[in-house]
Structures are given as structure tokens and as C-alpha cells.
Scaffold this motif. Sequence first.
Motif, PDB file in Angstrom:
ATOM      1  N   PRO A 148       0.767  -1.363  -0.032  1.00 58.72           N
ATOM      2  CA  PRO A 148      -0.151   0.039   0.040  1.00 58.72           C
ATOM      3  C   PRO A 148       0.860   1.063   0.115  1.00 58.72           C
ATOM      4  O   PRO A 148       0.440   2.214  -0.264  1.00 58.72           O
ATOM      5  N   ASP A 149       1.989   0.991   0.350  1.00 60.18           N
ATOM      6  CA  ASP A 149       2.950   2.195   0.662  1.00 60.18           C
ATOM      7  C   ASP A 149       3.433   2.703  -1.105  1.00 60.18           C
ATOM      8  O   ASP A 149       4.270   3.740  -1.047  1.00 60.18           O
ATOM      9  N   LEU A 150       3.430   1.828  -1.975  1.00 58.29           N
ATOM     10  CA  LEU A 150       3.841   1.994  -3.367  1.00 58.29           C
ATOM     11  C   LEU A 150       2.674   2.237  -4.364  1.00 58.29           C
ATOM     12  O   LEU A 150       1.517   1.880  -4.111  1.00 58.29           O
ATOM     13  N   GLU A 151       3.103   2.802  -5.421  1.00 56.44           N
ATOM     14  CA  GLU A 151       2.047   3.087  -6.591  1.00 56.44           C
ATOM     15  C   GLU A 151       2.111   1.832  -7.210  1.00 56.44           C
ATOM     16  O   GLU A 151       3.179   1.301  -7.754  1.00 56.44           O
ATOM     17  N   SER A 152       0.906   1.187  -7.679  1.00 58.16           N
ATOM     18  CA  SER A 152       0.692  -0.150  -8.246  1.00 58.16           C
ATOM     19  C   SER A 152      -0.069  -0.004  -9.482  1.00 58.16           C
ATOM     20  O   SER A 152      -1.075   0.685  -9.560  1.00 58.16           O
ATOM     21  N   GLY A 153       0.596  -0.295 -10.806  1.00 59.83           N
ATOM     22  CA  GLY A 153      -0.257  -0.040 -12.149  1.00 59.83           C
ATOM     23  C   GLY A 153      -0.184  -1.131 -12.799  1.00 59.83           C
ATOM     24  O   GLY A 153       0.708  -2.404 -12.531  1.00 59.83           O
ATOM     25  N   ILE A 154      -0.713  -1.350 -13.962  1.00 55.82           N
ATOM     26  CA  ILE A 154      -0.821  -2.348 -14.852  1.00 55.82           C
ATOM     27  C   ILE A 154      -0.263  -1.789 -16.398  1.00 55.82           C
ATOM     28  O   ILE A 154      -0.479  -0.569 -16.536  1.00 55.82           O
ATOM     29  N   TRP A 155       0.163  -2.524 -17.265  1.00 58.77           N
ATOM     30  CA  TRP A 155       0.323  -2.045 -18.642  1.00 58.77           C
ATOM     31  C   TRP A 155       0.280  -3.197 -19.558  1.00 58.77           C
ATOM     32  O   TRP A 155       0.300  -4.373 -19.199  1.00 58.77           O
ATOM     33  N   GLY A 156       0.151  -2.894 -20.839  1.00 58.53           N
ATOM     34  CA  GLY A 156       0.008  -3.944 -21.887  1.00 58.53           C
ATOM     35  C   GLY A 156      -1.436  -4.392 -22.153  1.00 58.53           C
ATOM     36  O   GLY A 156      -1.703  -5.327 -22.555  1.00 58.53           O
ATOM     37  N   GLY A 157      -2.539  -3.624 -21.601  1.00 57.31           N
ATOM     38  CA  GLY A 157      -3.904  -4.206 -21.641  1.00 57.31           C
ATOM     39  C   GLY A 157      -4.690  -3.411 -20.726  1.00 57.31           C
ATOM     40  O   GLY A 157      -4.257  -3.156 -19.580  1.00 57.31           O
ATOM     41  N   LYS A 158      -5.921  -3.307 -20.937  1.00 64.11           N
ATOM     42  CA  LYS A 158      -6.781  -2.803 -19.919  1.00 64.11           C
ATOM     43  C   LYS A 158      -7.319  -3.734 -18.921  1.00 64.11           C
ATOM     44  O   LYS A 158      -7.878  -4.882 -19.406  1.00 64.11           O
TER      45      LYS A 158
END
Length: 277
Positions: free
Chosen positions: A178-188
Motif C-alpha cells: 500500500p506504500d507504493l504506486e501499483s499499476g498495470i500495462w500492456g492491456g486494460k
Amino acid sequence: MGKIIFIDVDGTLVDYENNLPQSAVEAIRRARENGHKVYISTGRSKAEVYQNIWDIGLDGMIGGNGSYVEDHGHVIMHQMITKEQCKNIVDWLHLRGLEFYLESNNGLFASEAFETRAEVTIQEYSKRKGKEGANCLTVRDVFPDMIFGGELYRSDVNKISYVLNSYQDFLDTKKHFPDLESGIWGGKGEEALFGDLCTKGINKANAIKHLLTYLQADLSNTIAFGDAKIDIPMLQCCAYGVAMGNGGNEIKEMADYITDDVDQDGLYKAFIKLKLI
């Protein structure tokens, strides 16, 4: 006063096979001759910005999706994951059986089985972009300078990308850090191919504000070019936003203008329309 131009790299400045259109080189050089400033604004770390991009002639860069800001070689801002955070992430990903790579200005450092596990994912990523020959791509084709067998507990990491075995891997990783920015890529959504982690609050818009403060420049003179969801905060932040024709629907819907594809001289055509050249 000239404009301050921010250009995403993958899918905007270069195509998804790292080909750099000569028309884009010409557009940037002519724009700078006309008194405009040009910065790349990319998810890449500095180690992934190869010499052919610097040879265009740039005023600086935003890297790591906003974790690093540089103007004419002067580092304005650099927010990195701590060594303790890096160790915890590496241990977690190992425990989950997820392959990954660490993105540092000093290089890209791959996990033990990343090269073999990520090949099919890299091919799928390229196929989704409509590229021929995607099934022949290797990890080394896409990341020619990637370091294998290097130290993974590091203090110089901008962000960490990992291959998703399932969307649940992203949800669990986001909850665990929770202390970090978490993301995704390569698709929705559940179509995503990769997850990533970086310092909280990092994005391209935040980095642009740091740079403008340093330059004592105004947002009203900014123009942003991008092709993906990760670029939306940058286009929202800047006074004018251009989406590439090869971009996703989300960025096209919010952009002020949609130009042609990256490999159809889209950047050059937009520079002409906006009277930058």
C-alpha cells in the motif's frame, strides 16, 4: 515564448519495434530551431534511452513514468524505491513465482527466469499493437541491453515491472504494497500483461510540474504527445494534448487532437498542424 513539448517514446516517438521515423527526427530538430523545447516523457529509465534518441537533439527527459526529471544533463528530481522496499518486492515476487525486471538509470536487471517466461508475453504485447513478425520476437530483441544475472537487491531502482500470470497477481501485489504506486500495462483491466510498482505519487504530470517550476515556465505553453492510458495524466496536465492514431481509445477520447500513427509520420504531421515547424 516557445512551447515546451513532451513526447512519450514507445508508440509515439518510436514504433513498437523501436523504429524511429526520420520524419519525427526532422520535426523535433526543426521545432527546436524555432525556439521550442522538447523533452521525452517515458516509462523508460535513462538506461533504456538509446543513443539514437539522444542524437535527435533533446532538451532533457522525464523517465520512469515520472520518477526522474533531467534538463540538459542536470537532474531536477529523482524519486527511487528504497533498497529495503526493493528487497521486499523482489522477495514477494519470488514467493509468488512472478518474473520481473528492475528499471534503473544504470540498467535493466532481469529476474532469473524472466528471459524465458516473458518471451510469450512480449510477443502478445507486440501482436496487440498489430505488428507483423511478433511471434519471432525475443526478450533480447525488445530489451537489447538487459542485464541477466545481476544484483536484484538494489538502491537505484526507479520502478519494477513484473509479468502477470493472472490479474489476481496485480490485485494481491497492490494490496501487499500500500506504500507504493501499483499499476498495470500492456492491456486494460484483466487483459493486462504486466504489473509495475514505483514510489507513491509518481506520474508524468507530477514530473512536468517539477520541470516547469525549475524552468520558471507556465503550463499554458505546454503540449503533450502520447498513445497510452499511462499518458493521460500528462495530456490532462498540459495545455494541449495530442493522441497518436495508433493509441488506445481512452487517450483518443480525451485528447484535443488525434494525429496519424507513429509509423505514418503522425508526429511530423501534428507538429505542422500546431505550427511548431
